[in-house]
Design a protein around this motif. Structure first.
Motif, mmCIF file in Angstrom:
data_model
loop_
_atom_site.group_PDB
_atom_site.id
_atom_site.type_symbol
_atom_site.label_atom_id
_atom_site.label_comp_id
_atom_site.label_asym_id
_atom_site.label_seq_id
_atom_site.Cartn_x
_atom_site.Cartn_y
_atom_site.Cartn_z
ATOM 1 N N ALA A 29 3.754 85.502 24.633
ATOM 2 C CA ALA A 29 5.000 85.247 25.352
ATOM 3 C C ALA A 29 4.738 84.613 26.706
ATOM 4 O O ALA A 29 5.459 83.706 27.136
ATOM 5 N N ARG A 30 3.694 85.078 27.381
ATOM 6 C CA ARG A 30 3.409 84.522 28.704
ATOM 7 C C ARG A 30 2.866 83.100 28.630
ATOM 8 O O ARG A 30 3.024 82.319 29.569
ATOM 9 N N VAL A 31 2.205 82.742 27.521
ATOM 10 C CA VAL A 31 1.797 81.342 27.332
ATOM 11 C C VAL A 31 3.036 80.450 27.296
ATOM 12 O O VAL A 31 3.086 79.386 27.920
ATOM 13 N N VAL A 32 4.058 80.897 26.548
ATOM 14 C CA VAL A 32 5.304 80.130 26.467
ATOM 15 C C VAL A 32 5.928 79.978 27.855
ATOM 16 O O VAL A 32 6.360 78.887 28.247
ATOM 17 N N ASN A 33 5.973 81.075 28.604
ATOM 18 C CA ASN A 33 6.549 81.043 29.948
ATOM 19 C C ASN A 33 5.757 80.126 30.872
ATOM 20 O O ASN A 33 6.313 79.328 31.622
ATOM 21 N N ARG A 34 4.448 80.227 30.797
ATOM 22 C CA ARG A 34 3.586 79.462 31.695
ATOM 23 C C ARG A 34 3.664 77.963 31.411
ATOM 24 O O ARG A 34 3.435 77.144 32.302
ATOM 25 N N LEU A 35 4.019 77.594 30.187
ATOM 26 C CA LEU A 35 4.106 76.180 29.844
ATOM 27 C C LEU A 35 5.066 75.438 30.762
ATOM 28 O O LEU A 35 4.897 74.254 31.033
ATOM 29 N N GLY A 36 6.070 76.141 31.258
ATOM 30 C CA GLY A 36 7.017 75.489 32.153
ATOM 31 C C GLY A 36 6.902 75.934 33.594
ATOM 32 O O GLY A 36 7.678 75.495 34.442
ATOM 33 N N ALA A 37 5.960 76.795 33.900
ATOM 34 C CA ALA A 37 5.877 77.368 35.248
ATOM 35 C C ALA A 37 5.082 76.461 36.181
ATOM 36 O O ALA A 37 4.029 76.829 36.680
ATOM 37 N N PHE A 38 5.607 75.269 36.393
ATOM 38 C CA PHE A 38 4.911 74.329 37.266
ATOM 39 C C PHE A 38 5.787 73.873 38.421
ATOM 40 O O PHE A 38 5.415 72.988 39.180
ATOM 41 N N SER A 39 6.967 74.456 38.569
ATOM 42 C CA SER A 39 7.896 73.959 39.580
ATOM 43 C C SER A 39 7.575 74.473 40.985
ATOM 44 O O SER A 39 7.784 73.763 41.971
ATOM 45 N N LEU A 40 7.080 75.706 41.081
ATOM 46 C CA LEU A 40 6.880 76.318 42.397
ATOM 47 C C LEU A 40 6.012 75.475 43.335
ATOM 48 O O LEU A 40 6.352 75.332 44.517
ATOM 49 N N PRO A 41 4.872 74.914 42.859
ATOM 50 C CA PRO A 41 4.075 74.107 43.790
ATOM 51 C C PRO A 41 4.821 72.909 44.369
ATOM 52 O O PRO A 41 4.397 72.352 45.388
ATOM 53 N N PHE A 42 5.923 72.501 43.715
ATOM 54 C CA PHE A 42 6.649 71.319 44.158
ATOM 55 C C PHE A 42 7.923 71.671 44.924
ATOM 56 O O PHE A 42 8.726 70.785 45.223
ATOM 57 N N LEU A 43 8.109 72.968 45.243
ATOM 58 C CA LEU A 43 9.300 73.373 45.976
ATOM 59 C C LEU A 43 9.339 72.717 47.355
ATOM 60 O O LEU A 43 10.371 72.183 47.773
ATOM 61 N N THR A 44 8.213 72.764 48.068
ATOM 62 C CA THR A 44 8.184 72.147 49.399
ATOM 63 C C THR A 44 8.384 70.635 49.308
ATOM 64 O O THR A 44 9.068 70.036 50.139
ATOM 65 N N ALA A 45 7.792 70.014 48.265
ATOM 66 C CA ALA A 45 7.952 68.564 48.100
ATOM 67 C C ALA A 45 9.408 68.208 47.805
ATOM 68 O O ALA A 45 9.939 67.219 48.330
ATOM 69 N N LEU A 46 10.094 69.005 46.972
ATOM 70 C CA LEU A 46 11.498 68.752 46.661
ATOM 71 C C LEU A 46 12.366 68.865 47.904
ATOM 72 O O LEU A 46 13.230 68.020 48.161
ATOM 73 N N ILE A 47 12.139 69.888 48.696
ATOM 74 C CA ILE A 47 12.932 70.097 49.905
ATOM 75 C C ILE A 47 12.696 68.966 50.903
ATOM 76 O O ILE A 47 13.615 68.504 51.576
ATOM 77 N N SER A 48 11.446 68.509 50.976
ATOM 78 C CA SER A 48 11.123 67.439 51.928
ATOM 79 C C SER A 48 11.713 66.102 51.506
ATOM 80 O O SER A 48 12.235 65.352 52.343
ATOM 81 N N THR A 49 11.660 65.801 50.202
ATOM 82 C CA THR A 49 12.092 64.478 49.743
ATOM 83 C C THR A 49 13.585 64.414 49.444
ATOM 84 O O THR A 49 14.288 63.526 49.927
#
Length: 408
Positions: A17-37
């Motif tokens: 189950a956590r493999v499935v979840n982790r497949l999409g868990a890539f947004s957090l590192p880009f939170l600062t980039a999203l807010i900045s851009t």
């Protein structure tokens, strides 16, 4: 190498189950980039928003441990995943900085709910001799999903950063469905049923506090490569989305290097020595970040750093589980897990300020030096063995069998 004992079915289903979840868990590192851009925020503002997220994860982690004991582990995990999905969609749909900040705080409040019950299931479902391997495999399962996640991040991030959050939300919901259908419903004991419950005070356990202190320092370093790396790449005239490729290289190393933790000379290492060696590897990888200016060199540095992470995760979570009295591993793991919330609060501020005023070389060099200090510290303050006979209860000394999986 001797053949490993199979892990319980409950643990294997949780890993899937956590493999499935982790497949999409890539947004957090880009939170600062999203807010900045997307919201034209300054680097300092972006760091403060990420810090607000990190601060919100501290009560989230503690609530996860409490809810797991009160409403059940499966229910707590599902609640946390659904909350994360709602927050991710709110961030993706945010039309202003205010709404983005609200979504980040909501994400923090839901983000850690599922960690204590997940870790408690793993720690209590396997015998002590298998705990390091079980937690290492849990890390590898997340890394396996992370390999696909990094590639998707590199692809979607070039299109629109908001789609990262939409995809992350979708995988959270899929993971929640898998947990609901695959894991048996657990029946938490009613309040007061455990006669030892009132005497369990994790924050008064000096051994746990020592591990919490060094774990927080490790998490602070680790969070820099999660939160600050995309921004650091842009300072080196590389696309922020290339961070997805670095995350993929690190994840692949974590998966492929799993046999290393079962080598005889590695298993014979005491916990302090293993953690000291891990931090030397982390220092080497971070030094590579400081000196590298090309993507291939950065990929090699990410692989070296991930070897250090591999040694840390299995050992430290097995250590915390062993320190906990019977029936209290969820609360001990929840308290230890606040190290990530503390780090997630401090790391964005520290990282963005170092980047703004000193540059990428100074940032990674400082983190490498910090790792060297921690390596020396582990040899002095980390318990020599996970659980000394003096810390065991009479019942534990009579039996070391794990908690029955049928009760989970």
């Amino acid at each position: 190498m001797p053949r490993s004992e199979p892990l319980p079915r409950t643990v294997r289903l949780l890993l899937l189950a956590r493999v499935v979840n982790r497949l999409g868990a890539f947004s957090l590192p880009f939170l600062t980039a999203l807010i900045s851009t997307d919201h034209a925020a300054s680097l300092t503002t972006a760091g403060l928003v990420s810090a607000a997220f990190g601060l919100a994860t501290i009560p989230s982690r503690l609530a996860g441990g409490h809810l797991a004991d009160r409403i059940g582990r499966r229910t707590t995990i599902i609640l946390g995943l659904c909350g994360c999905a709602a927050a991710q969609l709110a961030i993706a749909a945010s039309a202003s900085l205010t709404w983005a900040v609200a979504g980040a705080v909501l994400l923090g409040l839901a983000f850690e709910l599922y960690e204590p019950p997940s870790q408690a299931i793993i720690g209590e479902s396997v015998p002590e001799r298998q705990r390091v391997r079980a937690f290492s495999l849990f890390s590898a399962a997340l890394a396996a999903g992370g390999m696909g996640a990094g590639l998707l991040a590199a692809l979607l991030g070039r299109w629109d950063l908001r789609w990262l959050f939409v995809t992350d939300a979708a995988t959270c919901l899929v993971c929640a469905l898998v947990i609901r259908l695959a894991l048996p419903r657990d029946h938490p004991a009613p309040p007061g049923a455990d006669q030892h419950d009132s005497t369990v005070r994790p924050l008064r356990d000096r051994a746990l506090l020592s591990v919490l202190a060094t774990g927080t320092a490790y998490a602070l370093i680790s969070q820099q490569t999660v939160i600050t790396l995309p921004l650091a790449l842009t300072r080196q005239n590389l696309p922020a989305a290339d961070a997805g490729l670095l995350f993929t290289a690190a994840a692949a190393t974590t998966v492929l290097a799993q046999p290393l933790i079962r080598l005889p000379w590695v298993t014979r290492l005491s916990t302090p020595v293993a953690l000291a060696l891990a931090h030397l590897l982390l220092a080497a990888g971070l030094t590579g970040y400081a000196l590298s200016r090309t993507l291939p060199a950065l990929l090699a540095s990410a692989a070296v750093e991930s070897l250090g992470d591999l040694l840390v995760i299995g050992r430290v979570y097995a250590l915390v589980t062993d320190l906990a009295p019977p029936g209290a591993s969820g609360r001990y793991l929840a308290v230890f897990g606040t190290s990530w919330g503390i780090a997630a609060t401090l790391a964005p501020v520290l990282g963005t300020q170092l980047l703004a005023h000193a540059g990428t070389t100074a940032l990674w060099s400082a983190m490498a030096a910090f790792c060297l200090l921690l390596a020396a510290l582990h040899l002095r303050v980390t318990p020599e063995s996970a659980r000394s006979p003096q810390r065991r209860t009479p019942e534990e000394r009579r039996s070391t069998e794990p908690v029955a999986v049928r009760d989970l």
